[in-house]
Design an enzyme around this catalytic site. Sequence first.
Site, PDB file in Angstrom:
ATOM      1  N   GLY A   1       0.828  -1.203   0.000  1.00 46.58           N
ATOM      2  CA  GLY A   1       0.000   0.000   0.000  1.00 46.58           C
ATOM      3  C   GLY A   1       0.860   1.249   0.000  1.00 46.58           C
ATOM      4  N   LEU A   2       1.015   1.834  -1.163  1.00 42.36           N
ATOM      5  CA  LEU A   2       1.830   3.036  -1.305  1.00 42.36           C
ATOM      6  C   LEU A   2       0.955   4.223  -1.722  1.00 42.36           C
ATOM      7  CD1 LEU A   2       4.612   4.505  -1.664  1.00 42.36           C
ATOM      8  CD2 LEU A   2       4.558   3.708  -4.032  1.00 42.36           C
TER       9      LEU A   2
ATOM     10  N   GLU B   1       2.878   1.650 -11.599  1.00 44.67           N
ATOM     11  CA  GLU B   1       4.307   1.542 -11.277  1.00 44.67           C
ATOM     12  C   GLU B   1       5.136   2.631 -11.955  1.00 44.67           C
ATOM     13  OE1 GLU B   1       6.014  -1.656  -9.875  1.00 44.67           O
ATOM     14  OE2 GLU B   1       4.265  -2.943  -9.753  1.00 44.67           O
TER      15      GLU B   1
ATOM     16  N   GLY C   1     -14.937  -4.359 -37.159  1.00 43.21           N
ATOM     17  CA  GLY C   1     -16.064  -4.313 -36.221  1.00 43.21           C
ATOM     18  C   GLY C   1     -15.950  -5.358 -35.130  1.00 43.21           C
TER      19      GLY C   1
ATOM     20  N   GLY D   1       0.471   9.899  -5.610  1.00 39.51           N
ATOM     21  CA  GLY D   1       0.758   8.740  -6.437  1.00 39.51           C
ATOM     22  C   GLY D   1       2.235   8.714  -6.716  1.00 39.51           C
TER      23      GLY D   1
ATOM     24  N   THR E   1       4.134   6.387 -14.126  1.00 39.01           N
ATOM     25  CA  THR E   1       3.547   6.747 -15.417  1.00 39.01           C
ATOM     26  C   THR E   1       4.642   6.897 -16.475  1.00 39.01           C
ATOM     27  OG1 THR E   1       3.774   9.074 -14.882  1.00 39.01           O
ATOM     28  CG2 THR E   1       1.678   8.034 -14.293  1.00 39.01           C
TER      29      THR E   1
ATOM     30  N   THR F   1      -3.499  -3.437  -5.344  1.00 43.51           N
ATOM     31  CA  THR F   1      -3.703  -4.730  -6.009  1.00 43.51           C
ATOM     32  C   THR F   1      -3.531  -5.881  -5.018  1.00 43.51           C
ATOM     33  OG1 THR F   1      -2.828  -3.758  -8.034  1.00 43.51           O
ATOM     34  CG2 THR F   1      -2.935  -6.156  -7.955  1.00 43.51           C
TER      35      THR F   1
END
Lengths: 388, 260
Positions: A124-125, A369, A346, A131, A371, A158
Amino acid sequence: MTFELSDEHEEFRGVVRDFARAEIAPHAAQWDREHLFPVDTVRAMGELGLFGLTAPEEYGGAAAGLTSLCVAIEEIGRVDQSMGITLEAAVGLGIAPIANYGTQEQKQRWLPDLVAGRALAAFGLTEPGSGSDAAATATRAVRDGDSWVIDGAKQFITNSGTELTSCVTVTARTGLNADGSAEISSIIVPAGTDGFIVEPAYDKLGWHASDTHPLTFDGARVPADHLLGRQGAGFAQFLAALDDGRVAIAALAVGCIQAMVDASVAYAGDRSAFGTPIGTKQGVAFQIADLQVMADAARLLTYRAAALRDAGAPQDQVKQAAAAAKLYATESAVAATRTATQVHGGYGFMEEYPVARFYRDAKILEIGEGTSEIQRLILARGLGLPVE
Amino acid sequence: MKIVALVKHVPDATAERTFDDADHTTDRTGVDGLLSELDEYAIESALTVADGGDAEVVALTMGPSGAADAIKKALQMGADSGVHISDDALHGSDAPATARVLAAALRRIGDVDLVLTGMASTDGGMSVVPAMLAEHLDLAHVGFVGEFSVDDGTVRCRRDGDTASESVEAALPAIVSVTDQINEPRYPSFKGIMAAKKKPVETLSLADLDIDPSTVGLAAATSVVDEVTKRPERTQGEIVTDEGDGGTRLVEYLAAQKFV
């Protein structure tokens, strides 16, 4: 000099490819449609040893280096990007920080199950307000007797809410450095800790089978010995984790590009227009030729970075190679999904064909991880440019 | 205990397989070879027994140099060692000769408690070698086993037939062929691939086994392939266009073919 992987890596690639085709590919569309995290398949990936590729042997790992992990992520990602990121995050963000910085007790407690794929850990960062600017972390951990008490919120985490998740390592402010900047430390928070709340999963554009949640910490109390490594080392810890993670994300992007080559070649051979397969038209065939160049170039950059890492190259050199690989491979992946969708006409817009899923899945590769802009910043600084 | 899993290197069943024009033996040059898929169940069975106790697993194959890949795959999955019988004189050997050579190899390996095989090879597909081996070695043979356990010198097997399941037990040493329903063969891990490089593989010639080359191979085979004819291409089926009587015409077709 050679640009080939070793025989063992190629044999391993064959095994992971067989596994991915048999165990993942037939279900990927359904998992995506139903936003389903396939617990049993993740366990099967664990039995194959994928989560333990880089982990020390004493905890059940293969101690095999980043290259082998990239091979696995590429082949899994070639059929399902969601399972590719599940593996990448589990190893790079879940296992690696504990294996690299954990105490003996921490490693003994968490690694055997994580390495075997019986459990997953998350990192958890990212926060609602920070960010790429991780130094702006607002989550606080305050020492209270023999405990750390954590308050704050994390975003886009994640593997944080699966039934396999055993712990989340979170970064938090634990004080001030001598220069007045925030002291950031990492703390392992076991799943089920009071005050650690896993919020409902996000509704994402892609990666539907990957588990991603916001996390809330409301007075979450963990024993003092859950601090990961040294107090104040959190910033350096996640920076190091990110370099490896960028190479791994690049490998996921390579899998995506290769999937677009495969799908486009197959479709251009099957689909006819004006009496001949569309692959006979240069307008189509040349676009697919360009996809192959993207796959080759992205693969070479990715495995060069992994090889530098495995050879113990200086961190600055790894950082530049990782940034170049991540930047090029992920931007190429987005371009490749656009091209492949166009080749499919299509049908490329229909979920019936996997290219539509890859098209949705690819965009995040340019963001997670670090940008593309952050990668360019790293590269520009590496060139000595005075960029801010 | 010592378990030997018999493994065979066969042409990939998903590729176009052909016979040699000259002697009608399997053409191994134009197609990728791999470990016979059905043998993976035998290896997995052996490894499962080994996982549960103290057992050594040996992978045994007979075949040209490429057959070493079948041994390698078994070692990557977790077998401890390999034995590869390779001799030019073996080319074209039939099932009786194969069984005789494998029996000699098993005697040489020695102290074998359990021999595990697949239910058939995916190329020859005769399913007779395990029974022939048992005759040569004077051992019990239990074929087409869907489940077994080893305990106290006995192998207890369940054999599933069309109408009933049989429970069969045999004293060890014994030869057991297992079906493709018995387990899910494991994939080799990266650790397994790396470890396999260091595992011992012994290569044996006919001389090592005291077998006269003139008694094996194509010339000594008890059956001879005179001719090989390619199976005719499948023709397009009959299309019934429904003009109100589609159901009747479908039944008429099925009745004519004696399906109903």
